[in-house]
Scaffold this motif. Structure first.
Motif, PDB file in Angstrom:
ATOM      1  N   LEU A 276     -68.446 -25.214 -32.011  1.00 55.80           N
ATOM      2  CA  LEU A 276     -69.814 -25.652 -31.735  1.00 55.80           C
ATOM      3  C   LEU A 276     -70.804 -24.499 -31.806  1.00 55.80           C
ATOM      4  O   LEU A 276     -72.003 -24.709 -32.001  1.00 55.80           O
ATOM      5  CB  LEU A 276     -69.902 -26.307 -30.348  1.00 55.80           C
TER       6      LEU A 276
ATOM      7  N   SER B 104     -67.210 -23.442 -37.999  1.00 55.14           N
ATOM      8  CA  SER B 104     -68.105 -24.468 -37.484  1.00 55.14           C
ATOM      9  C   SER B 104     -67.408 -25.829 -37.571  1.00 55.14           C
ATOM     10  O   SER B 104     -66.360 -25.957 -38.195  1.00 55.14           O
ATOM     11  CB  SER B 104     -69.415 -24.498 -38.276  1.00 55.14           C
TER      12      SER B 104
ATOM     13  N   THR C 147     -67.255 -30.109 -35.603  1.00 58.25           N
ATOM     14  CA  THR C 147     -67.219 -30.863 -34.354  1.00 58.25           C
ATOM     15  C   THR C 147     -65.775 -30.995 -33.894  1.00 58.25           C
ATOM     16  O   THR C 147     -64.956 -31.599 -34.585  1.00 58.25           O
ATOM     17  CB  THR C 147     -67.827 -32.269 -34.542  1.00 58.25           C
TER      18      THR C 147
ATOM     19  N   GLN D 249     -74.440 -24.175 -28.232  1.00 50.70           N
ATOM     20  CA  GLN D 249     -74.967 -24.436 -29.574  1.00 50.70           C
ATOM     21  C   GLN D 249     -76.328 -23.790 -29.787  1.00 50.70           C
ATOM     22  O   GLN D 249     -76.887 -23.883 -30.884  1.00 50.70           O
ATOM     23  CB  GLN D 249     -75.069 -25.949 -29.804  1.00 50.70           C
TER      24      GLN D 249
END
Length: 208
Positions: free
Chosen positions: A152, A161, A163, A60
């Motif tokens: 991530l 993008s 989670t 990240q």
């Protein structure tokens, strides 16, 4: 601190007949170990700050990685993070239910529509890569990434993008011993080994 290969959280044959024991040995012990080894080698010359990052924090923060090490870190730390998650997402006998099922039905219209979108993302990923179910801005979405990229990493590096809450490895090493070139059969078999309990846990955490 050097990264280490996490032990497989179940027996190598635990996913039979959908994913065979020989593939699990090769995939975990050889391929994943190589990502760990190569990530550690790339980290050796980097700053103490970067070396202290957890694998997921590292991918990240790719902007902090020097240009000459970026590809090695992106590919190998990415491979380590992706596979560490993938092993946890596999288990026979769990059920899609509760809040996660309701969210999938809300965001995709039905569970079947979600599965079709996910299977299409996995089947149409050219070459090697991953299909993902991610939480983006409070909503579930299906995306795919090339090679060992992860959502991530963000738009700049992965093109997407979010989670991750579910992932499917569609590199040939994940299925070729059993399914040869029949990626679609491997994708269909995957639904028999999704650990929905883990997916629900990741979804609940991502929502916080």
């Amino acid at each position: 601190m050097a990264y280490i290969l996490p032990p497989l959280p179940y027996a190598y044959e635990a996913l039979e007949p959908y994913i065979d024991s020989q593939t699990m040995h090769l995939h975990h012990d050889k391929h994943h170990q190589t990502y760990v080894n190569n990530a550690n080698a790339a980290l050796e010359s980097l700053s103490a700050e970067i070396q202290a990052f957890s694998p997921s924090t590292l991918i990240q923060n790719l902007d902090k990685v020097p240009a000459d090490k970026l590809t090695a870190i992106r590919n190998n730390a990415g491979g380590h993070v992706n596979h560490t998650l993938f092993w946890e997402l596999l288990k026979i006998g769990t059920e899609l239910k509760g809040e996660l099922k309701a969210a999938i039905e809300k965001d995709f219209g039905s569970v079947e529509t979600f599965k079709e979108k996910f299977a299409t993302a996995a089947a149409t990923r050219f070459g090697s890569g991953w299909a993902w179910l991610v939480l983006q801005n409070g909503k579930l979405a299906v995306v795919s990434t090339a090679n060992q990229d992860s959502p991530l990493m963000g738009e700049k590096y992965a093109g997407v993008s979010g989670t991750p809450v579910l992932a499917l490895d569609v590199w040939e090493h994940a299925y070729y011993l059993k399914y040869q070139n029949r990626r679609a059969d491997y994708i269909n078999a995957f639904w028999n080994v999704v650990n929905w309990d883990k997916v629900a846990e990741l979804y609940a955490t991502a929502k916080k």
